[in-house]
Design an enzyme around this catalytic site. Structure first.
Site, short mmCIF file in Angstrom:
data_model
loop_
_atom_site.label_atom_id
_atom_site.label_comp_id
_atom_site.label_asym_id
_atom_site.label_seq_id
_atom_site.Cartn_x
_atom_site.Cartn_y
_atom_site.Cartn_z
N VAL A 11 0.86 -1.10 0.00
CA VAL A 11 0.08 -0.07 0.10
C VAL A 11 0.94 1.27 -0.12
O VAL A 11 0.60 2.22 -0.81
CB VAL A 11 -0.97 -0.09 1.11
CG1 VAL A 11 -1.75 1.38 1.57
CG2 VAL A 11 -2.07 -1.02 0.97
N THR A 121 -5.44 -0.25 7.27
CA THR A 121 -6.86 -0.87 7.52
C THR A 121 -6.95 -1.03 9.08
O THR A 121 -6.28 -1.98 9.76
CB THR A 121 -7.20 -2.38 7.06
OG1 THR A 121 -6.95 -2.13 5.39
CG2 THR A 121 -8.68 -2.73 7.16
N CYS A 264 -5.76 -9.54 3.16
CA CYS A 264 -6.83 -8.51 3.72
C CYS A 264 -8.08 -9.26 4.11
O CYS A 264 -8.29 -9.18 5.56
CB CYS A 264 -7.10 -7.58 2.66
SG CYS A 264 -5.74 -6.16 2.31
N1 LIG Z 1 -2.04 -5.17 0.46
C1 LIG Z 1 -3.34 -4.71 0.03
O1 LIG Z 1 -3.71 -5.24 -1.03
C2 LIG Z 1 -3.94 -3.77 1.13
C3 LIG Z 1 -5.01 -3.17 0.41
C4 LIG Z 1 -5.84 -2.16 1.24
C5 LIG Z 1 -5.52 -2.07 2.69
N2 LIG Z 1 -4.52 -2.63 3.02
C6 LIG Z 1 -3.90 -2.47 4.34
O2 LIG Z 1 -2.88 -1.66 4.39
C7 LIG Z 1 -2.12 -1.85 5.36
C8 LIG Z 1 -0.40 -2.16 4.73
O3 LIG Z 1 -0.71 -3.42 4.25
P1 LIG Z 1 0.57 -3.79 3.21
O4 LIG Z 1 0.05 -4.99 2.45
O5 LIG Z 1 1.03 -2.78 2.34
O6 LIG Z 1 1.63 -4.42 4.12
P2 LIG Z 1 3.05 -4.60 4.01
O7 LIG Z 1 3.58 -5.86 5.03
O8 LIG Z 1 3.37 -4.78 2.47
O9 LIG Z 1 3.83 -3.22 4.33
C9 LIG Z 1 4.01 -2.53 5.48
C10 LIG Z 1 5.34 -1.98 5.53
O10 LIG Z 1 5.13 -1.23 6.94
C11 LIG Z 1 6.54 -1.45 7.50
N3 LIG Z 1 6.60 -0.85 9.07
C12 LIG Z 1 6.18 -1.67 9.69
N4 LIG Z 1 6.48 -0.94 11.15
C13 LIG Z 1 6.97 0.20 10.68
C14 LIG Z 1 7.53 1.34 11.44
N5 LIG Z 1 7.27 1.47 12.75
N6 LIG Z 1 8.03 2.32 10.65
C15 LIG Z 1 8.23 2.27 9.47
N7 LIG Z 1 7.82 1.26 8.56
C16 LIG Z 1 7.19 0.23 9.17
C17 LIG Z 1 7.03 -2.69 7.10
O11 LIG Z 1 8.36 -3.19 7.20
C18 LIG Z 1 6.26 -3.21 5.63
O12 LIG Z 1 7.45 -2.83 4.83
C19 LIG Z 1 -2.55 -2.88 6.24
O13 LIG Z 1 -3.30 -2.38 7.24
C20 LIG Z 1 -3.56 -3.72 5.28
O14 LIG Z 1 -4.61 -4.21 5.76
C21 LIG Z 1 -3.60 -3.56 2.43
#
Ligand SMILES: NC(=O)c1ccc[n+]([C@@H]2O[C@H](COP(=O)([O-])OP(=O)(O)OC[C@H]3O[C@@H](n4cnc5c(N)ncnc54)[C@H](O)[C@@H]3O)[C@@H](O)[C@H]2O)c1
Length: 434
Positions: A11, A121, A264
């Protein structure tokens, strides 16, 4: 406008790149040094079609930069998006420790107004907790706002979704926050005519959980129908087509199969059930959705067992490791249910996936991975389809049937017409079809 995005995953990276492409100056922050080092070398830590080119273009234009320092991110921009993970925690409750951590770090470092935007989310009322946290950790009396801006992009079509969203939802509590978010999204609203919905923070948070839970419900509904179809001698594909032509229902998310997975739906349904429970509502409907989803995997496992009788030493070709095509994401993918079970039962597995092999290898480094689909099924006792990759739907079934030791396909995605498959002498089991 200057914008910081904390969390550079599926995201964060897509959102940051989209904002940069719209002309904003973006700083992407992540505490995973390996990710940031890769990005600085213009190597993508995730797969998303078109992403690499767009990141390169915007880095070269000086509109996007990467850092591991949250302090730098806090200094860089008035608006800070939080896009860190919110994985399932204790008993399905969302683990909000990463969100909390970002709130704390930003609060400790900020010296002038900041708007913290929940992009991750999160359960309803996380905004309230975030406000409490920031207030608690502020070093001086600095004004701030919290807002919610849930993300609806889908992996596999993430860039398209980011530039052409169905809607943009913002949950705000101040004029200032509203103005800043509207300014950020104005280029998309103007170009696409997409609606920007403004509501309070709790409603915005709930819109996301309710949307994902509804889509998961639609999938579980058709999967439940598929079970009835099997018992009644009906064809779920025909039933779903007949249902979907009704505009009130629509065809999307009416595909019977091995059940939903990914990063998700499973966790968001879990979190919604848990949150509802906590605030006094037993969301029985969603509990059933979860049960049906799990049941689909068990049901497919029974088909495998039934067909093979003895799994031990059988060569099984696993076609597809990603939770869906177009992504390398394997979080909660069906493959993570079947591979360990089949290994435990003594199967001799060979695995194929055009994109997600690398991510799967990190968990299972010693398995037999094949880069060629035909090579994967050669001499196999069974092919198990878990992801509907186009390569699988386009396969030459005649050739496949001849190259397998015993031509058997267990299809968790209903990819082929049963009569066509059987005309090639292949034993074919799919979901909800006679
Ligand atoms: N992947 C999807 O399709 C999607 C779609 C809509 C919403 N979301 C939501 O978005 C959010 C992120 O999902 P994602 O798939 O991108 O996750 P992801 O695991 O790919 O990315 C999250 C990132 O956050 C970083 N991180 C964690 N703690 C941190 C901190 N304290 N400081 C800096 N960086 C930090 C991690 O290293 C990681 O790179 C979730 O809540 C998910 O539910 C995801």
């Amino acid at each position: 406008m200057n914008i910081s995005i904390v969390g550079t995953g599926y995201v964060g990276l897509v959102t940051g790149t989209c904002f940069a492409e719209l002309g904003h100056n973006v700083m992407c922050v992540d505490n995973d040094t390996r990710k940031i080092e890769m990005l600085e070398k213009l190597k993508m830590p995730i797969y998303e079609e078109g992403l690499e080119d767009l990141v390169r273009k915007n880095v070269e234009a000086g509109r996007i930069q990467f850092t591991t320092s949250i302090n730098e991110g806090t200094d860089f921009a008035e608006v800070i998006f939080i896009a860190v993970g919110t994985p399932p925690g204790y008993r399905g409750q969302a683990n909000l420790s990463y969100v909390e951590q970002v709130g704390r770090y930003v609060a400790e470092h900020m010296t002038s107004y900041r708007l913290l935007v929940e992009k991750s989310t999160v359960p309803v009322n996380t905004g309230e907790q975030l406000k409490r946290t920031v207030t608690k950790y502020l070093r001086e009396d600095v004004p701030f706002d919290v807002a919610s801006n849930p993300e609806f992009l889908r992996e596999g079509t993430a860039l398209k979704d980011a530039f052409h969203p169905d809607r943009i939802v913002i949950g705000v509590e101040s004029e200032r926050a509203s103005t800043l978010l509207r300014e950020i999204y104005n280029p998309i609203v103007e170009k696409t005519g997409c609606e920007l919905l403004e509501m309070n923070i709790a409603s915005a948070e709930l819109t996301k959980h309710a949307s994902n839970s509804f889509l998961a419900t639609k999938i579980s509904f058709i999967n439940a129908v598929s079970r009835v179809c099997e018992l009644a001698g009906a064809d779920v594909e025909q039933v779903a087509h007949g249902m979907g032509l009704d505009h009130r229902i629509g065809h999307r998310f009416l595909n019977a199969g091995v059940g939903y997975g990914g990063s998700c739906f499973p966790k968001d349904v879990d979190a919604f059930v848990h949150l509802s429970d906590q605030i006094g509502y037993d969301f029985k409907l969603l509990r059933e959705v979860q049960k049906i989803n799990h049941g689909q995997r068990e049901h497919l496992m029974q088909k495998i067992q039934h067909e093979l009788w003895v799994i031990q030493n059988k060569k099984i070709a696993i076609l597809g490791l990603a939770f869906k095509p177009g992504t390398d994401d394997i979080r909660e993918a069906p493959s993570l249910y079947f591979v360990p079970q089949l290994l435990e039962a003594g199967a001799d597995l060979r695995l194929w996936d055009p994109i997600a092999e690398g991510k799967f290898r990190e968990l299972y480094p010693d398995l037999d991975y094949r880069s060629d689909l035909m090579d994967c099924v050669k001499d196999a006792d069974m092919a198990l389809i878990l992801t509907d990759w186009p390569e699988v739907s386009n396969i030459d079934l005649g050739k496949l049937g001849k190259s397998m030791k015993t031509p058997v396909i267990i299809d968790g995605r209903n990819m082929y017409d049963p009569d066509t498959v059987r005309s090639h002498g292949i034993t074919y089991h799919s979901i909800g079809r006679p």
